[in-house]
Design a protein around this motif. Sequence first.
Motif, PDB file in Angstrom:
ATOM      1  N   ILE A  65     -12.315  -3.464  14.878  1.00 29.68           N
ATOM      2  CA  ILE A  65     -11.684  -4.281  13.830  1.00 29.68           C
ATOM      3  C   ILE A  65     -11.953  -3.691  12.457  1.00 29.68           C
ATOM      4  CG2 ILE A  65     -11.761  -6.538  12.688  1.00 29.68           C
ATOM      5  CD1 ILE A  65     -12.246  -7.739  15.512  1.00 29.68           C
ATOM      6  N   LYS A  66     -13.190  -3.277  12.214  1.00 25.40           N
ATOM      7  CA  LYS A  66     -13.551  -2.686  10.924  1.00 25.40           C
ATOM      8  C   LYS A  66     -12.806  -1.366  10.704  1.00 25.40           C
ATOM      9  CE  LYS A  66     -15.980  -2.664   7.181  1.00 25.40           C
ATOM     10  NZ  LYS A  66     -15.729  -3.631   6.128  1.00 25.40           N
ATOM     11  N   ALA A  67     -12.671  -0.555  11.749  1.00 28.11           N
ATOM     12  CA  ALA A  67     -11.957   0.719  11.630  1.00 28.11           C
ATOM     13  C   ALA A  67     -10.490   0.492  11.285  1.00 28.11           C
ATOM     14  CB  ALA A  67     -12.079   1.514  12.925  1.00 28.11           C
ATOM     15  N   VAL A  68      -9.877  -0.489  11.918  1.00 30.87           N
ATOM     16  CA  VAL A  68      -8.475  -0.791  11.624  1.00 30.87           C
ATOM     17  C   VAL A  68      -8.331  -1.242  10.176  1.00 30.87           C
ATOM     18  CG1 VAL A  68      -6.585  -2.396  12.138  1.00 30.87           C
ATOM     19  CG2 VAL A  68      -7.796  -1.269  13.991  1.00 30.87           C
ATOM     20  N   SER A  69      -9.252  -2.090   9.727  1.00 29.46           N
ATOM     21  CA  SER A  69      -9.144  -2.563   8.345  1.00 29.46           C
ATOM     22  C   SER A  69      -9.416  -1.450   7.333  1.00 29.46           C
ATOM     23  CB  SER A  69     -10.091  -3.734   8.107  1.00 29.46           C
ATOM     24  OG  SER A  69     -11.434  -3.305   8.107  1.00 29.46           O
ATOM     25  N   LEU A  70     -10.250  -0.484   7.685  1.00 33.16           N
ATOM     26  CA  LEU A  70     -10.555   0.609   6.757  1.00 33.16           C
ATOM     27  C   LEU A  70      -9.496   1.705   6.745  1.00 33.16           C
ATOM     28  CD1 LEU A  70     -14.393   1.214   7.146  1.00 33.16           C
ATOM     29  CD2 LEU A  70     -13.177   0.566   5.082  1.00 33.16           C
ATOM     30  N   VAL A  74      -6.294   1.759   8.636  1.00 32.87           N
ATOM     31  CA  VAL A  74      -4.876   1.425   8.775  1.00 32.87           C
ATOM     32  C   VAL A  74      -4.412   0.584   7.587  1.00 32.87           C
ATOM     33  CG1 VAL A  74      -3.163   0.247  10.196  1.00 32.87           C
ATOM     34  CG2 VAL A  74      -4.983   1.566  11.283  1.00 32.87           C
ATOM     35  N   PHE A  75      -5.146  -0.454   7.280  1.00 33.38           N
ATOM     36  CA  PHE A  75      -4.772  -1.353   6.198  1.00 33.38           C
ATOM     37  C   PHE A  75      -5.611  -1.058   4.954  1.00 33.38           C
ATOM     38  CE2 PHE A  75      -3.918  -3.968  10.049  1.00 33.38           C
ATOM     39  CZ  PHE A  75      -2.542  -3.890   9.979  1.00 33.38           C
ATOM     40  N   ASP A  76      -5.500   0.145   4.445  1.00 35.22           N
ATOM     41  CA  ASP A  76      -6.277   0.540   3.270  1.00 35.22           C
ATOM     42  C   ASP A  76      -5.491   0.271   1.991  1.00 35.22           C
ATOM     43  OD1 ASP A  76      -4.385   2.437   3.728  1.00 35.22           O
ATOM     44  OD2 ASP A  76      -5.690   4.149   3.395  1.00 35.22           O
ATOM     45  N   ASP A  77      -5.986   0.771   0.871  1.00 33.48           N
ATOM     46  CA  ASP A  77      -5.344   0.515  -0.427  1.00 33.48           C
ATOM     47  C   ASP A  77      -3.928   1.067  -0.506  1.00 33.48           C
ATOM     48  OD1 ASP A  77      -7.404  -0.901  -1.497  1.00 33.48           O
ATOM     49  OD2 ASP A  77      -8.286   0.780  -2.580  1.00 33.48           O
ATOM     50  N   SER A  78      -3.690   2.218   0.092  1.00 32.72           N
ATOM     51  CA  SER A  78      -2.344   2.788   0.014  1.00 32.72           C
ATOM     52  C   SER A  78      -1.340   1.920   0.760  1.00 32.72           C
ATOM     53  CB  SER A  78      -2.331   4.218   0.547  1.00 32.72           C
ATOM     54  OG  SER A  78      -2.676   4.235   1.915  1.00 32.72           O
ATOM     55  N   GLU A  96      -1.574  -1.321   1.125  1.00 34.70           N
ATOM     56  CA  GLU A  96      -1.377  -2.493   0.283  1.00 34.70           C
ATOM     57  C   GLU A  96      -0.433  -2.184  -0.871  1.00 34.70           C
ATOM     58  OE1 GLU A  96      -4.083  -5.481  -2.470  1.00 34.70           O
ATOM     59  OE2 GLU A  96      -5.065  -4.169  -1.013  1.00 34.70           O
ATOM     60  N   LYS A  97      -0.598  -1.021  -1.491  1.00 33.96           N
ATOM     61  CA  LYS A  97       0.276  -0.626  -2.593  1.00 33.96           C
ATOM     62  C   LYS A  97       1.715  -0.459  -2.135  1.00 33.96           C
ATOM     63  CE  LYS A  97      -3.124   1.595  -5.541  1.00 33.96           C
ATOM     64  NZ  LYS A  97      -3.570   2.850  -6.142  1.00 33.96           N
ATOM     65  N   GLU A  98       1.906   0.111  -0.939  1.00 28.36           N
ATOM     66  CA  GLU A  98       3.258   0.285  -0.404  1.00 28.36           C
ATOM     67  C   GLU A  98       3.943  -1.066  -0.204  1.00 28.36           C
ATOM     68  OE1 GLU A  98       3.336   2.632   3.146  1.00 28.36           O
ATOM     69  OE2 GLU A  98       2.170   4.227   2.224  1.00 28.36           O
ATOM     70  N   ILE A  99       3.223  -2.016   0.333  1.00 26.02           N
ATOM     71  CA  ILE A  99       3.799  -3.338   0.567  1.00 26.02           C
ATOM     72  C   ILE A  99       4.130  -4.020  -0.759  1.00 26.02           C
ATOM     73  CG2 ILE A  99       3.365  -5.634   1.538  1.00 26.02           C
ATOM     74  CD1 ILE A  99       3.828  -3.439   3.616  1.00 26.02           C
ATOM     75  N   ILE A 100       3.253  -3.902  -1.730  1.00 24.97           N
ATOM     76  CA  ILE A 100       3.507  -4.491  -3.055  1.00 24.97           C
ATOM     77  C   ILE A 100       4.738  -3.850  -3.692  1.00 24.97           C
ATOM     78  CG2 ILE A 100       2.612  -4.661  -5.418  1.00 24.97           C
ATOM     79  CD1 ILE A 100      -0.162  -5.082  -4.161  1.00 24.97           C
ATOM     80  N   ASN A 101       4.845  -2.526  -3.606  1.00 22.70           N
ATOM     81  CA  ASN A 101       6.010  -1.833  -4.169  1.00 22.70           C
ATOM     82  C   ASN A 101       7.299  -2.242  -3.473  1.00 22.70           C
ATOM     83  OD1 ASN A 101       4.576  -0.469  -6.128  1.00 22.70           O
ATOM     84  ND2 ASN A 101       4.200   1.302  -4.818  1.00 22.70           N
ATOM     85  N   LYS A 102       7.257  -2.418  -2.153  1.00 21.13           N
ATOM     86  CA  LYS A 102       8.445  -2.863  -1.431  1.00 21.13           C
ATOM     87  C   LYS A 102       8.868  -4.253  -1.884  1.00 21.13           C
ATOM     88  CE  LYS A 102       7.859  -0.231   2.812  1.00 21.13           C
ATOM     89  NZ  LYS A 102       7.559  -0.302   4.248  1.00 21.13           N
ATOM     90  N   GLU A 103       7.905  -5.113  -2.105  1.00 23.37           N
ATOM     91  CA  GLU A 103       8.223  -6.474  -2.557  1.00 23.37           C
ATOM     92  C   GLU A 103       8.811  -6.459  -3.963  1.00 23.37           C
ATOM     93  OE1 GLU A 103       8.199  -9.388  -0.887  1.00 23.37           O
ATOM     94  OE2 GLU A 103       7.731  -8.165   0.870  1.00 23.37           O
TER      95      GLU A 103
END
Length: 90
Positions: free
Chosen positions: A60-65, A67-71, A73-80
């Motif tokens: 779980i920690k590896a996936v959060s580090l 897969v779901f890292d800052d980049s 998050e930024k991609e999702i924010i930019n898409k929105e």
Amino acid sequence: MDYNRAHSRVQQLKKFYKNLMWFGIVAGIIIGNDFIKNGMHYNILSGHLILTIWAIFIIIKAVSLFVFDDSWEKEIINKEFKKEKKPIDF
């Protein structure tokens, strides 16, 4: 990425790799001891359940580090932000 985020990410990675190292050491001891004593039979009381739960937390920690890292998050924010909201015509 600013300095505070980078520092925080490095600290998270450091903790993750330390946890992974300790998992490897403890798993090696438990599995090695099991193999020497009774030939690798699964026994809940011998520590296999603890290793399984620990491994799940590491995954779980590896996936959060990674897969779901800052980049990500930024991609999702930019898409929105890029989505156009059309006004409703009444």
